[in-house]
Enzyme design. Structure first.
Site, short mmCIF file in Angstrom:
data_model
loop_
_atom_site.label_atom_id
_atom_site.label_comp_id
_atom_site.label_asym_id
_atom_site.label_seq_id
_atom_site.Cartn_x
_atom_site.Cartn_y
_atom_site.Cartn_z
N ILE A 70 97.75 54.51 -4.75
CA ILE A 70 96.69 54.46 -5.77
C ILE A 70 96.02 53.09 -5.78
CG2 ILE A 70 96.13 54.88 -8.21
CD1 ILE A 70 98.94 56.34 -8.33
N THR A 97 89.82 52.65 -6.75
CA THR A 97 88.79 53.70 -6.73
C THR A 97 89.35 55.10 -6.49
OG1 THR A 97 88.38 53.26 -4.39
CG2 THR A 97 86.96 52.13 -5.96
N ILE A 133 101.64 45.66 -3.45
CA ILE A 133 102.63 46.66 -3.03
C ILE A 133 102.15 47.42 -1.78
CG2 ILE A 133 101.75 48.42 -4.63
CD1 ILE A 133 105.47 47.88 -3.75
N ASP A 134 100.82 47.52 -1.60
CA ASP A 134 100.30 48.19 -0.40
C ASP A 134 100.63 47.37 0.86
OD1 ASP A 134 98.63 46.28 -1.50
OD2 ASP A 134 96.77 47.41 -1.18
N ARG A 135 100.50 46.04 0.76
CA ARG A 135 100.88 45.18 1.90
C ARG A 135 102.37 45.31 2.19
NH1 ARG A 135 99.11 39.27 0.41
NH2 ARG A 135 100.06 38.75 2.42
N ASP A 183 95.31 45.12 7.66
CA ASP A 183 94.87 46.21 6.80
C ASP A 183 93.44 45.89 6.38
OD1 ASP A 183 94.44 48.19 4.92
OD2 ASP A 183 96.36 47.92 3.91
#
Lengths: 205, 205
Positions: free
Chosen positions: A6, A9, A73-75, A89
């Site tokens: 999440i 957007t 947290i995405d990294r 990324d």
């Protein structure tokens, strides 16, 4: 198993085979009755998601001592998916992280293509060009469009290459950056693979 | 001899010994009765300056075939001042130009520190830090402030260094960038020296 990444957007879902997105503004997570394992960087959604029993925040199962407190947290999920790699990324921001022997060595952040385009246009209307991702970065630029394209891409390439690591590209602009890192592999499901590893490690399902 | 480098915010004067600035909004060039040799990137002032007999536009005396049509006149003046160098002009934009044997080899443009700071802050409030120009760029960052500082400075450094040229720093942020290019020389009068060369070549005084 349904996974969800999440952002600000969209809800980006992955069911193990296909991925799809739902708009943050219109999607109601209550409508999902399945168990969803998620990561979330959207602070506005944090409380409402916590209240839902079938939405499992897997950031609670990360060994945070391997990373730093304010790291996205995405990294972290992308890093969990590799043992030895430099991960790029490429989205609204471009994050570059290095993992050696499964350990995060650190990483940096630079604005993505869209933000850089806006910055150049603000600096001068004479620099309001789109980027030319096919530019030959081995030749010094001699016109304005090439000068901004090179200014965005060549420094990033020089810094990435000097680390002499296998490169993994992910994120919405992965294909665009593939032209300057032809030796890189593209893995659009990298974050989801990291999430699957955390779920397995944590015995969550 | 009075020289003037006119930008979007100020008239930057140099009398051969000292330099000083006048605000574009409040300064009236009519009040200057001396002969002034100028370069100008401010399109709004172009016509009014042309009408003044004692304001001499030295861009008319540049050998433009050595450069490209839309290249900023300030970059060209800096290039005219050197024979063999990589020039970094660090201001609202950072321009990097390479000159070999007096010939311009090309150059690139990247947003300056202030614009980059704004970009990071727009990407996320968690990245709204000032840059730490004393950061050790030989260590991968492990916190957010270092991650954005490194993202701004390390790619630029890697790209500049790979050209293996003597580096000359100029512009308002020259001192800040000196920490990442300690081998560079700083020449805050570089543009004015280029202007003096053009004036001499053109037999303008």
């Amino acid at each position: 198993m349904l996974l969800c990444d999440i952002g600000n957007t969209s809800y980006h879902f992955y069911d193990g085979e296909r991925d799809y997105r739902e708009d943050v503004k219109s999607y109601n997570p209550l409508t999902c009755k399945q168990k969803v394992y998620y990561i979330n960087v959207n602070s506005q959604l944090q409380e409402s998601l916590k209240a839902l029993d079938n939405w499992i925040d897997i950031s609670l199962h990360v060994s945070w001592d391997k990373y730093y407190e304010t790291m996205g947290i995405d990294r972290i999920m992308a890093c969990e998916a590799v043992q030895n790699a430099l991960i790029i990324d490429a989205g609204s921001a471009i994050t570059v992280d290095i993992v050696k022997d499964g350990k995060h060595q650190g990483g940096f952040i630079t604005p993505g293509a869209s933000m850089m385009n806006k910055s150049y246009a603000k600096l001068s209307s004479k620099l309001a060009y789109s980027f030319n991702f096919d530019l030959d970065l081995d030749k010094m630029p001699k016109n304005s469009q090439d000068a901004i394209t090179y200014g965005f891409l060549a420094p990033l390439r020089a810094e990435v290459i000097r680390h002499e690591m296998p490169i993994v590209l992910t994120g919405g602009d992965a294909e665009k950056l593939h032209t300057i890192f032809p030796e890189a592999s593209i893995d659009k499901s990298l974050l989801f693979r990291g999430m699957q590893i955390i779920i397995k490690k944590g015995g969550l399902c």
